[in-house]
Design a protein around this motif. Structure first.
Motif, PDB file in Angstrom:
ATOM      1  N   GLU A  92       0.719  -0.978  -0.144  1.00 49.60           N
ATOM      2  CA  GLU A  92      -0.034   0.038   0.079  1.00 49.60           C
ATOM      3  C   GLU A  92       0.847   1.224  -0.076  1.00 49.60           C
ATOM      4  O   GLU A  92       0.636   2.198  -0.681  1.00 49.60           O
ATOM      5  N   VAL A  93       1.822   1.094   0.776  1.00 50.77           N
ATOM      6  CA  VAL A  93       2.593   2.476   0.842  1.00 50.77           C
ATOM      7  C   VAL A  93       3.509   2.678  -0.537  1.00 50.77           C
ATOM      8  O   VAL A  93       3.437   3.698  -0.905  1.00 50.77           O
ATOM      9  N   ARG A  94       4.072   1.468  -1.174  1.00 46.84           N
ATOM     10  CA  ARG A  94       4.624   1.648  -2.294  1.00 46.84           C
ATOM     11  C   ARG A  94       3.467   2.337  -3.382  1.00 46.84           C
ATOM     12  O   ARG A  94       4.091   3.306  -4.366  1.00 46.84           O
ATOM     13  N   HIS A  95       2.366   1.796  -3.407  1.00 48.95           N
ATOM     14  CA  HIS A  95       1.304   2.148  -4.366  1.00 48.95           C
ATOM     15  C   HIS A  95       1.209   3.931  -4.224  1.00 48.95           C
ATOM     16  O   HIS A  95       1.121   4.407  -5.258  1.00 48.95           O
ATOM     17  N   VAL A  96       1.016   4.337  -2.791  1.00 43.81           N
ATOM     18  CA  VAL A  96       0.847   5.643  -2.664  1.00 43.81           C
ATOM     19  C   VAL A  96       1.903   6.375  -3.317  1.00 43.81           C
ATOM     20  O   VAL A  96       1.994   7.473  -3.636  1.00 43.81           O
ATOM     21  N   ILE A  97       3.136   6.089  -2.980  1.00 46.60           N
ATOM     22  CA  ILE A  97       4.336   6.799  -3.296  1.00 46.60           C
ATOM     23  C   ILE A  97       4.489   6.934  -4.899  1.00 46.60           C
ATOM     24  O   ILE A  97       4.610   7.791  -5.485  1.00 46.60           O
ATOM     25  N   GLU A  98       4.142   5.859  -5.504  1.00 46.79           N
ATOM     26  CA  GLU A  98       4.024   5.667  -7.060  1.00 46.79           C
ATOM     27  C   GLU A  98       2.929   6.705  -7.601  1.00 46.79           C
ATOM     28  O   GLU A  98       3.277   7.517  -8.548  1.00 46.79           O
ATOM     29  N   LYS A  99       1.815   6.377  -7.081  1.00 49.28           N
ATOM     30  CA  LYS A  99       0.602   7.175  -7.648  1.00 49.28           C
ATOM     31  C   LYS A  99       0.675   8.526  -7.123  1.00 49.28           C
ATOM     32  O   LYS A  99       0.343   9.376  -8.331  1.00 49.28           O
ATOM     33  N   HIS A 100       1.028   9.049  -6.150  1.00 46.22           N
ATOM     34  CA  HIS A 100       0.818  10.474  -5.693  1.00 46.22           C
ATOM     35  C   HIS A 100       2.389  11.108  -5.718  1.00 46.22           C
ATOM     36  O   HIS A 100       2.539  12.621  -5.438  1.00 46.22           O
ATOM     37  N   ASP A 101       3.696  10.627  -5.731  1.00 45.23           N
ATOM     38  CA  ASP A 101       4.876  11.087  -5.955  1.00 45.23           C
ATOM     39  C   ASP A 101       4.888  11.705  -4.605  1.00 45.23           C
ATOM     40  O   ASP A 101       5.356  12.989  -4.477  1.00 45.23           O
ATOM     41  N   LEU A 102       4.753  10.675  -3.639  1.00 49.51           N
ATOM     42  CA  LEU A 102       4.907  11.369  -1.873  1.00 49.51           C
ATOM     43  C   LEU A 102       6.450  10.703  -1.445  1.00 49.51           C
ATOM     44  O   LEU A 102       6.512   9.720  -2.273  1.00 49.51           O
ATOM     45  N   SER A 103       6.881  11.073  -0.473  1.00 45.42           N
ATOM     46  CA  SER A 103       7.916  10.477   0.245  1.00 45.42           C
ATOM     47  C   SER A 103       7.342   9.326   1.086  1.00 45.42           C
ATOM     48  O   SER A 103       6.102   9.106   1.003  1.00 45.42           O
ATOM     49  N   PRO A 104       8.045   8.347   1.319  1.00 48.75           N
ATOM     50  CA  PRO A 104       7.924   7.275   1.889  1.00 48.75           C
ATOM     51  C   PRO A 104       7.239   7.513   3.440  1.00 48.75           C
ATOM     52  O   PRO A 104       6.141   6.864   3.862  1.00 48.75           O
ATOM     53  N   ALA A 105       7.602   8.593   3.908  1.00 49.49           N
ATOM     54  CA  ALA A 105       7.187   8.816   5.294  1.00 49.49           C
ATOM     55  C   ALA A 105       5.661   9.458   5.159  1.00 49.49           C
ATOM     56  O   ALA A 105       4.990   9.167   5.953  1.00 49.49           O
TER      57      ALA A 105
END
Length: 67
Positions: free
Chosen positions: A28-41
């Motif tokens: 889930e975290v990787r999906h959010v990072i990739e989809k929204h270009d956010l930092s892992p934190a």
């Protein structure tokens, strides 16, 4: 109930959706990072806060980008 009856009954039951992922769940975290270009934190925080409610995660991720 025989073995085949038990497995048929299990196959018919719908799987329950998890109300919340395990904290820090990588997929889930990787999906959010990739989809929204956010930092892992940032992504980890959203997954912890909203679980698998993707609508709320999407809304919150947009607010991160606006700032």
């Amino acid at each position: 109930m025989s073995k085949s009856d038990e497995s048929a009954a299990k196959a018919e039951r719908p799987k329950k959706a998890r109300s919340r992922p395990i904290k820090g769940e990588d997929a889930e975290v990787r999906h959010v990072i990739e989809k929204h270009d956010l930092s892992p934190a940032q992504a980890r925080e959203l997954v912890r806060r909203y679980g698998n409610d993707w609508r709320k995660i999407d809304e919150a991720a947009k607010s991160y980008k606006d700032h």
